[in-house]
Design a protein around this motif. Structure first.
Motif, PDB file in Angstrom:
ATOM      1  N   LYS A   2       0.831  -1.196   0.000  1.00 47.07           N
ATOM      2  CA  LYS A   2       0.000   0.000   0.000  1.00 47.07           C
ATOM      3  C   LYS A   2       0.874   1.258   0.000  1.00 47.07           C
ATOM      4  O   LYS A   2       2.013   1.255   0.485  1.00 47.07           O
ATOM      5  CB  LYS A   2      -0.915   0.022   1.233  1.00 47.07           C
ATOM      6  N   LYS A   3       0.299   2.334  -0.529  1.00 40.41           N
ATOM      7  CA  LYS A   3       0.925   3.654  -0.486  1.00 40.41           C
ATOM      8  C   LYS A   3      -0.072   4.601   0.155  1.00 40.41           C
ATOM      9  O   LYS A   3      -1.063   4.971  -0.459  1.00 40.41           O
ATOM     10  CB  LYS A   3       1.317   4.097  -1.886  1.00 40.41           C
ATOM     11  N   ASP A  28       5.292  -1.123   3.009  1.00 40.76           N
ATOM     12  CA  ASP A  28       4.387  -0.055   2.587  1.00 40.76           C
ATOM     13  C   ASP A  28       5.065   1.313   2.645  1.00 40.76           C
ATOM     14  O   ASP A  28       6.003   1.525   3.427  1.00 40.76           O
ATOM     15  CB  ASP A  28       3.139  -0.036   3.474  1.00 40.76           C
ATOM     16  N   LYS A  29       4.545   2.225   1.842  1.00 44.11           N
ATOM     17  CA  LYS A  29       5.013   3.605   1.842  1.00 44.11           C
ATOM     18  C   LYS A  29       4.009   4.463   2.600  1.00 44.11           C
ATOM     19  O   LYS A  29       2.796   4.334   2.396  1.00 44.11           O
ATOM     20  CB  LYS A  29       5.140   4.139   0.414  1.00 44.11           C
ATOM     21  N   ILE A  31       3.210   8.481   3.463  1.00 47.86           N
ATOM     22  CA  ILE A  31       3.471   9.905   3.269  1.00 47.86           C
ATOM     23  C   ILE A  31       2.580  10.657   4.240  1.00 47.86           C
ATOM     24  O   ILE A  31       1.350  10.489   4.220  1.00 47.86           O
ATOM     25  CB  ILE A  31       3.189  10.351   1.806  1.00 47.86           C
ATOM     26  N   ASN A  53      10.821   4.356   3.796  1.00 50.43           N
ATOM     27  CA  ASN A  53       9.420   4.263   3.374  1.00 50.43           C
ATOM     28  C   ASN A  53       8.545   5.352   3.973  1.00 50.43           C
ATOM     29  O   ASN A  53       7.315   5.327   3.818  1.00 50.43           O
ATOM     30  CB  ASN A  53       8.850   2.890   3.739  1.00 50.43           C
ATOM     31  N   HIS A  74       3.192  10.150  -5.595  1.00 44.34           N
ATOM     32  CA  HIS A  74       3.481   8.957  -4.797  1.00 44.34           C
ATOM     33  C   HIS A  74       2.545   7.785  -5.111  1.00 44.34           C
ATOM     34  O   HIS A  74       2.590   6.768  -4.407  1.00 44.34           O
ATOM     35  CB  HIS A  74       3.405   9.300  -3.314  1.00 44.34           C
ATOM     36  N   SER A  75       1.708   7.930  -6.127  1.00 47.37           N
ATOM     37  CA  SER A  75       0.762   6.873  -6.518  1.00 47.37           C
ATOM     38  C   SER A  75      -0.054   6.387  -5.321  1.00 47.37           C
ATOM     39  O   SER A  75      -0.195   5.181  -5.063  1.00 47.37           O
ATOM     40  CB  SER A  75       1.506   5.696  -7.159  1.00 47.37           C
ATOM     41  N   ILE A  76      -0.609   7.328  -4.579  1.00 52.57           N
ATOM     42  CA  ILE A  76      -1.358   7.019  -3.363  1.00 52.57           C
ATOM     43  C   ILE A  76      -2.590   6.171  -3.686  1.00 52.57           C
ATOM     44  O   ILE A  76      -3.361   6.496  -4.593  1.00 52.57           O
ATOM     45  CB  ILE A  76      -1.792   8.321  -2.656  1.00 52.57           C
ATOM     46  N   ASP A  77      -2.775   5.085  -2.941  1.00 46.50           N
ATOM     47  CA  ASP A  77      -3.980   4.277  -3.106  1.00 46.50           C
ATOM     48  C   ASP A  77      -4.852   4.261  -1.854  1.00 46.50           C
ATOM     49  O   ASP A  77      -5.974   3.758  -1.876  1.00 46.50           O
ATOM     50  CB  ASP A  77      -3.637   2.841  -3.509  1.00 46.50           C
TER      51      ASP A  77
END
Length: 366
Positions: A2-3, A28-29, A31, A53, A74-77
């Protein structure tokens, strides 16, 4: 993998969630977006700084363009939305900030999420918007009323709870109108490490250590359900991984306590710590009452605040039955950990209380 974009991740609950998540999900990343106002503190995140991360961005959730750029970069999902003004007393004397952050800020995030996840040529992107709310949206209970469930009608009684109720409705509307994949959790009173010192439990601890009065509103018999902050992070974890899209989940601690009894319990624990560790007397020379085992003499009853809700209680049956949630800490174990943490982290709360941390923020991010 996951991001996650975690709003308000430098605050009390948000920072504890970041610690929990990066420790459990090491691939996982995360932010963090935080405006670093009075309750946001980079020192709350010192344990994860340096983690590859983890990324921190100072910014406002009302800045939709910034949120969109972060989501795309950051391609947040997954968004976990903690950012909020949360102190009832402050909402009574200055409600404007609560309307701005809690309502308009949430609306701005929802717009950004819709644009980045739904308004794309390829159609809907796999995503989740999780909104962190409070039991205060349900109003107040009498002594014999059943606890709040997810079916309890909203009846907020303060500018704070009204602003959170409004944000809850916006999140629900974005799911039902636009198809945004959302979940909401409503939690009871949190306590634990990094709790801002204006709140009841850390205020009592730090006032004891300074030999200051322990102010109790009214008769002190206001009842709250208390949730250790790491149990809250665990509950959100379950909602993100097992919760049904569009649903609300109550997260509670199964710990109803009257405020006056909370204060007396903290007094006993501080006295016990001083008795076990005589060196504390040298570190905290002002804590005369604790040293003399007479801490309750500091209790002072003050005029009750306007519209003070009498009782909150969470029924977490749905979260237990659907997701397998059970708090890991009893109040006795959680409050003991909390008192120990404050005794061992004097530099953290002193920097927050004397304003030196906020001075540092202004220099770093001017």
């Amino acid at each position: 993998m996951k991001k996650l974009l975690v709003t308000g991740g430098a605050g009390f609950i948000g920072a504890n969630f970041v610690h929990y998540w990066l420790n459990k999900y090491q691939e996982d990343k995360v932010i963090v977006l935080d405006a670093l106002t009075y309750a946001g503190n980079m020192e709350n995140l010192h344990l994860v700084q340096g983690n590859d991360n983890f990324t921190f961005i100072k910014g406002d959730i009302c800045d939709q363009a910034l949120v969109e750029s972060l989501m795309l970069e950051h391609s947040i999902d997954t968004i976990v939305h903690f950012a909020a003004e949360s102190h009832v007393d402050r909402s009574i004397t200055g409600p404007d900030a609560f309307i701005e952050t809690n309502i308009l800020g949430t609306y701005s995030l929802l717009k950004a999420a819709k644009k980045c996840w739904l308004d794309v040529e390829s159609g809907s992107v796999e995503h989740r918007f999780h909104h962190v709310s409070t039991d205060e949206v349900y109003g107040t209970l009498s002594a014999d009323d059943p606890a709040f469930s997810e079916e309890t009608a909203y009846a907020p009684n303060s500018p704070y709870s009204a602003s959170k109720a409004a944000s809850d409705h916006l999140v629900r509307a974005y799911h039902h109108t636009y198809g945004l994949n959302v979940t909401t959790s409503n939690c009871s009173n949190n306590y634990g490490p990094y709790h801002f010192p204006e709140k009841l439990i850390p205020l009592v601890i730090t006032n004891i250590l300074h030999n200051k009065e322990l102010p109790i509103y009214g008769d002190g018999m206001q009842i709250r359900d208390w949730l250790y902050v790491e149990d809250h992070a665990y509950g959100i974890d379950l909602v993100l991984n097992k919760g049904r899209v569009g649903e609300n989940y109550n997260i509670g601690g199964n710990n109803e306590w009257a405020n006056i009894n909370i204060v007396k319990e903290v007094c006993k624990l501080v006295e016990s710590e001083f008795a076990k560790a005589p060196e504390l007397a040298a570190r905290f020379p002002e804590a005369v009452a604790a040293i003399n085992a007479n801490t309750e003499s500091l209790i002072t009853y003050v005029k009750d605040r306007p519209g003070h809700d009498r009782r909150y209680a969470i029924d977490a049956t749905k979260t237990r039955d659907e997701l397998g949630y059970e708090p890991q800490e009893s109040f006795e174990t959680g409050i003991a950990k909390t008192v120990t943490w404050y005794l061992n982290n004097e530099s953290w709360w002193k920097a927050v209380m004397d304003g030196s941390y906020q001075d540092w923020v202004e220099k770093q991010y001017k």
